[in-house]
Structure formats: C-alpha cells, structure tokens
Scaffold this active site. Structure first.
Site, PDB file in Angstrom:
ATOM      1  N   PHE A 118       0.704  -1.102  -0.206  1.00 52.78           N
ATOM      2  CA  PHE A 118       0.056  -0.045  -0.048  1.00 52.78           C
ATOM      3  C   PHE A 118       0.897   1.184  -0.162  1.00 52.78           C
ATOM      4  O   PHE A 118       1.882   1.046   0.781  1.00 52.78           O
ATOM      5  CB  PHE A 118      -0.687   0.103   1.164  1.00 52.78           C
ATOM      6  CG  PHE A 118      -1.775  -1.041   1.255  1.00 52.78           C
ATOM      7  CD1 PHE A 118      -1.610  -2.461   1.570  1.00 52.78           C
ATOM      8  CD2 PHE A 118      -3.262  -0.812   0.943  1.00 52.78           C
ATOM      9  CE1 PHE A 118      -2.790  -3.297   1.409  1.00 52.78           C
ATOM     10  CE2 PHE A 118      -4.233  -1.773   1.146  1.00 52.78           C
ATOM     11  CZ  PHE A 118      -3.798  -2.981   1.389  1.00 52.78           C
ATOM     12  N   ALA A 119       0.555   2.197  -0.873  1.00 58.29           N
ATOM     13  CA  ALA A 119       1.420   3.432  -0.843  1.00 58.29           C
ATOM     14  C   ALA A 119       0.253   4.574  -1.033  1.00 58.29           C
ATOM     15  O   ALA A 119      -0.192   4.788  -2.351  1.00 58.29           O
ATOM     16  CB  ALA A 119       2.459   3.287  -1.957  1.00 58.29           C
ATOM     17  N   TYR A 123       3.622   8.563   0.770  1.00 57.72           N
ATOM     18  CA  TYR A 123       4.266   7.008   0.862  1.00 57.72           C
ATOM     19  C   TYR A 123       4.549   6.606  -0.598  1.00 57.72           C
ATOM     20  O   TYR A 123       5.230   5.711  -0.803  1.00 57.72           O
ATOM     21  CB  TYR A 123       3.394   5.989   1.701  1.00 57.72           C
ATOM     22  CG  TYR A 123       3.635   6.231   3.247  1.00 57.72           C
ATOM     23  CD1 TYR A 123       3.433   7.400   3.752  1.00 57.72           C
ATOM     24  CD2 TYR A 123       3.967   5.074   4.263  1.00 57.72           C
ATOM     25  CE1 TYR A 123       3.363   7.588   5.186  1.00 57.72           C
ATOM     26  CE2 TYR A 123       4.299   5.292   5.275  1.00 57.72           C
ATOM     27  CZ  TYR A 123       3.837   6.424   6.118  1.00 57.72           C
ATOM     28  OH  TYR A 123       4.167   6.658   7.220  1.00 57.72           O
ATOM     29  N   ASP A 208       4.835  -3.776   4.272  1.00 53.54           N
ATOM     30  CA  ASP A 208       4.940  -2.239   4.334  1.00 53.54           C
ATOM     31  C   ASP A 208       5.712  -1.629   2.898  1.00 53.54           C
ATOM     32  O   ASP A 208       6.712  -2.430   2.728  1.00 53.54           O
ATOM     33  CB  ASP A 208       5.600  -2.071   5.561  1.00 53.54           C
ATOM     34  CG  ASP A 208       4.634  -1.652   6.739  1.00 53.54           C
ATOM     35  OD1 ASP A 208       3.521  -2.281   6.836  1.00 53.54           O
ATOM     36  OD2 ASP A 208       5.056  -1.001   7.596  1.00 53.54           O
ATOM     37  N   VAL A 209       5.358  -0.495   2.796  1.00 55.03           N
ATOM     38  CA  VAL A 209       6.003  -0.089   1.667  1.00 55.03           C
ATOM     39  C   VAL A 209       7.443   0.755   2.030  1.00 55.03           C
ATOM     40  O   VAL A 209       8.217   0.728   1.022  1.00 55.03           O
ATOM     41  CB  VAL A 209       5.189   0.672   0.946  1.00 55.03           C
ATOM     42  CG1 VAL A 209       4.842   2.123   1.442  1.00 55.03           C
ATOM     43  CG2 VAL A 209       5.685   1.219  -0.531  1.00 55.03           C
ATOM     44  N   ASP A 210       7.460   1.266   3.259  1.00 54.84           N
ATOM     45  CA  ASP A 210       8.650   1.974   3.515  1.00 54.84           C
ATOM     46  C   ASP A 210       9.520   1.117   4.007  1.00 54.84           C
ATOM     47  O   ASP A 210      10.118   0.959   4.944  1.00 54.84           O
ATOM     48  CB  ASP A 210       8.343   3.203   4.825  1.00 54.84           C
ATOM     49  CG  ASP A 210       7.457   2.400   5.916  1.00 54.84           C
ATOM     50  OD1 ASP A 210       6.715   1.620   5.730  1.00 54.84           O
ATOM     51  OD2 ASP A 210       7.557   2.907   7.040  1.00 54.84           O
ATOM     52  N   HIS A 230       9.109  -9.227  15.135  1.00 58.36           N
ATOM     53  CA  HIS A 230       9.415  -7.875  15.109  1.00 58.36           C
ATOM     54  C   HIS A 230      11.078  -7.534  15.387  1.00 58.36           C
ATOM     55  O   HIS A 230      11.309  -7.919  16.532  1.00 58.36           O
ATOM     56  CB  HIS A 230       8.415  -6.774  15.874  1.00 58.36           C
ATOM     57  CG  HIS A 230       8.375  -5.360  15.675  1.00 58.36           C
ATOM     58  ND1 HIS A 230       9.447  -4.757  16.088  1.00 58.36           N
ATOM     59  CD2 HIS A 230       7.473  -4.567  15.288  1.00 58.36           C
ATOM     60  CE1 HIS A 230       9.120  -3.486  15.751  1.00 58.36           C
ATOM     61  NE2 HIS A 230       7.893  -3.233  15.324  1.00 58.36           N
ATOM     62  N   THR A 242       5.063  -4.719  23.224  1.00 60.92           N
ATOM     63  CA  THR A 242       3.899  -3.511  23.301  1.00 60.92           C
ATOM     64  C   THR A 242       2.567  -4.192  22.769  1.00 60.92           C
ATOM     65  O   THR A 242       2.020  -3.728  21.908  1.00 60.92           O
ATOM     66  CB  THR A 242       4.427  -2.542  22.409  1.00 60.92           C
ATOM     67  OG1 THR A 242       4.692  -3.059  20.985  1.00 60.92           O
ATOM     68  CG2 THR A 242       5.526  -1.599  22.887  1.00 60.92           C
ATOM     69  N   GLU A 300      -1.250  -3.754  14.252  1.00 59.22           N
ATOM     70  CA  GLU A 300      -0.563  -4.871  14.723  1.00 59.22           C
ATOM     71  C   GLU A 300      -0.862  -5.319  15.930  1.00 59.22           C
ATOM     72  O   GLU A 300      -0.425  -6.415  16.132  1.00 59.22           O
ATOM     73  CB  GLU A 300       0.909  -3.744  14.594  1.00 59.22           C
ATOM     74  CG  GLU A 300       2.227  -4.876  14.923  1.00 59.22           C
ATOM     75  CD  GLU A 300       3.413  -4.005  14.917  1.00 59.22           C
ATOM     76  OE1 GLU A 300       4.011  -3.957  13.691  1.00 59.22           O
ATOM     77  OE2 GLU A 300       3.806  -3.422  15.832  1.00 59.22           O
TER      78      GLU A 300
END
Ligand code: UD2
Length: 351
Positions: A118-119, A123, A208-210, A230, A242, A300
């Site tokens: 997804f962008a 992004y 994720d795109v980044d 993670h 978390t 998440e």
C-alpha cells in the site's frame, strides 16, 4: 506311520491357509476395482483430481542425484538462536535451511506468489526503492504478482520488472489519518483474498512499503500462516512487548500471555489463512471503532492477538524485517528486508 500322518496334516493345513489367502487377496482386488469404476462419475473424478492437485502442491519432492550437505541430527549450524517454536513451527534464520535444496523442490511446483503493498499519500515516494530492491532479491526466478494499492496511481514509478513478475495498480480512496490507512489495509486484504485473484496465486505476502530489500527472500519463507518477528523486541521478556494492555480494546492480551511480538509490516501464507487473519483484524478494529477505542499499535495489535491464539506455521526471524536505524547484532547474519528511516511528521498527513 504316526509321524507321516502328522506331516500330511500340516501340509494340508498349509495348503488351506494358502488357498484362503489367495481368495482373500482376489476379493480385495475385486472390491478395489469396483471402487475404481465407481469413480468414473465425472464430479467425483474431478474432486479426486483436485485433491491430487492439492496434494501435489503440498508435497516437496527432491530429485534423485541432486546432492547437498548431509543434514545432521547432532550438530546444528546455528547454536546461537532458537530455530523452532514450542509448538514445533520452524523459525527461519540464515544457516537453518539449504536454499539450493529448497529451490530445487519448489522450482518443480510452478507456484505464484501474490504480494500486496500500500502506498497512499506521500508514501508513494517509497515505491521506487521498494520495488527496485524487490526485483533484485524477492522471489527471483518465481512468478510474482504485485498488487499495489494507491490513491495516486500517477506517482507510481516505472520499474523494469523481472521475468514473470507482474504489477497491478489498484486505485483506492485517500484517507486523512495514517492510522486509518494502516488499519484499512485489513479490510482490503480481506476482500482481495476472497476475490477471484485468489485463484491466480498459491501464496500471498503483505508488506509495508517503507522498506527496502538487501538480501534474498525466497521460497524458504513459504508456509500456511507465516509471521515475522518484530526487530525491536526479539530479545525482550513478554511483559515488555507492546501488546494492547487495556481490556477495553479487542486487541487486549493479559499480562503473562504471549509468545513473540510480531510485526504487521510483513505477514503471509495461503489465501485461506490470510483471509481468516485479515477478516479477524478488520472485525476487531470495527468493534473497537464502535466503542471509540483504537488499539495501541493499530492493526499490529490485533494481528498479535490473532497470532497468539492461531499459531503461525512458520516464523521468520528479524532478518526478514530489520530497521535501517538499528545496530546490526551478531545473530542477524543477513538483512533481507529492512524498514527505511523516515520522518513521520513529513510523510504522514497527520503526525
Ligand atoms: C508499524 C508497523 C506497520 C503498522 C503500523 C500501525 C512495523 C515495522 N510496522 O509501522 O505495519 O502495523 O505500525 O501502527 O512494525 N501507509 C501509507 N500511507 C500513509 C501511512 C501508511 O501508504 O500515509 C501504509 C504504508 O504501506 C506503510 C503502512 O501503511 O508501510 C504502515 O504505516 P507506517 O509504516 O507509517 O507505520 P509504522 O512505521 O508505525
């Protein structure tokens, strides 16, 4: 004289057993043949062929004469990390698999890997590096179908894709809050994994795109339900994860529970499993929203809850999602995919 009689008796007994055995075998073969002829019903034949096809897809066959290092039961190549979970799912680290062997087996299977990214908003700037690096490292030599969701199709860069790698751009509405964009992925993925596109691929990964690929990501990652550990928390005690700790959120995980902390930046599996996961997260997010609640780490948090009670069949070590800003550690021998550094205030609509 008496001994002769006993001998003849035993010979007759043996012949009797032999006769019975031949008749029994003949009967079984006849009933087997009957079963075979009964299956000429086209619908049953089709079902059998389909299940054979499924079976073929599941099985991994190696080739006679293909040589590779002998697997050892006594000496592991990695002693510094754990490579199996308590529920016996593999945890993939460099050195725990033989990529030439795995490749030789998957190459026969003619598989397709769907990959979603997804962008939205700014992004789109991450797309060039993401796609260019993926083309160097991600399932090279296998059929890959990228599905790119964006509200700015005009900003998608021209990338030269490798053989049998395809890109489909799908336009989605813009959103103001980055949290809504991140969580909104679950609903889109839920629909995608149920759509006719599901028949075009065998496995799916949602990324994720980044992020940028630095090392090979191949068929060793495939599985029914695949989660990625993670990079922040892999050495932490579970009570410092978390997770969502407020009972008012559907993502709540009580203290004392938890296996690993998984990232939402990369997960995958079969379409069926990813459909179940994304449907669950979308439903739980909606319940939270109806109570004006939002889980601490959004999608998440829900993903972590799902994976706590629906154990993944394969885990990927933090090699499969590192962070550019993190110091390298001795356990991570190869960085395959890594989150790029970003200025949140600059790239997000809302900081
Ligand atoms: C973490 C997770 C991320 C997600 C998020 C939710 C990691 C490494 N990543 O990342 O997967 O669970 O927390 O809190 O743990 N996006 C856009 N446009 C935007 C904002 C987001 O396209 O304006 C998409 C994009 O694909 C991005 C993803 O949503 O990669 C997640 O957003 P993020 O990377 O900004 O979230 P982050 O870094 O907090």
């Amino acid at each position: 004289m008496k001994l002769d009689r006993i001998f003849i008796f035993f010979i007759l007994l043996l012949l009797g057993i032999l006769f019975y055995w031949v008749c029994y075998l003949g009967y079984n073969q006849e009933s087997y043949r009957k079963q075979q002829t009964q299956t000429t019903d086209p619908s049953i034949v089709k079902n059998i062929l389909m299940s054979e096809e499924k079976h073929k897809n599941l099985g991994l066959q190696s080739s006679p004469g293909f040589l590779y290092s002998q697997p050892s039961l006594l000496v592991g190549s990695r002693t510094d990390v754990v490579s199996v979970t308590p529920w016996l799912a593999p945890i993939v680290w460099e050195g725990t698999f033989d990529s030439s062997l795995i490749d030789s087996m998957y190459k026969k299977k003619n598989i397709t890997i769907a990959t979603t990214v997804f962008a939205l908003g700014k992004y789109t700037r991450f797309l060039k590096e993401f796609l260019e690096s993926a083309e160097q490292h991600y399932f090279v030599g296998y059929r890959v179908r990228y599905y790119l969701f964006t509200d700015r199709p005009e900003e998608v860069p021209e990338i030269k894709l490798g053989e049998e790698h395809y890109l489909t751009i799908l336009k989605v509405p813009s959103m103001d809050r980055w949290q809504d964009i991140s969580m909104g992925r679950m609903e889109i993925l839920e629909k995608l994994t149920k759509s006719e596109l599901a028949s075009e691929a065998d496995y799916i990964f949602c990324l994720d795109v980044d992020a940028k690929f630095y090392g090979p990501w191949g068929v060793e990652t495939l599985g029914r339900l695949v989660a990625v550990i993670h990079p922040w928390f892999y050495g932490y005690p579970r009570d410092q994860f978390t997770y969502e700790r407020r009972p008012e959120s559907q993502a709540f995980i009580p203290a004392g529970e938890g296996d690993y902390y998984y990232t939402a930046a990369a997960f995958g599996g079969t379409f069926k499993e990813v459909h179940e996961l994304t449907k669950y997260c979308r439903e739980q997010q909606s319940i939270d929203a109806s109570k004006a609640t939002e889980a601490i780490w959004h999608d998440e948090s829900h993903l972590n809850k799902y994976l706590l009670y629906n154990k993944p069949s394969k885990l990927l070590s933090p090699e499969y999602l590192w962070r550019d800003i993190s110091m390298r550690t001795s356990q991570v021998k190869v960085i395959r995919l890594s989150h790029v550094a970003k200025n949140n205030e600059e790239v997000r609509q809302n900081a």
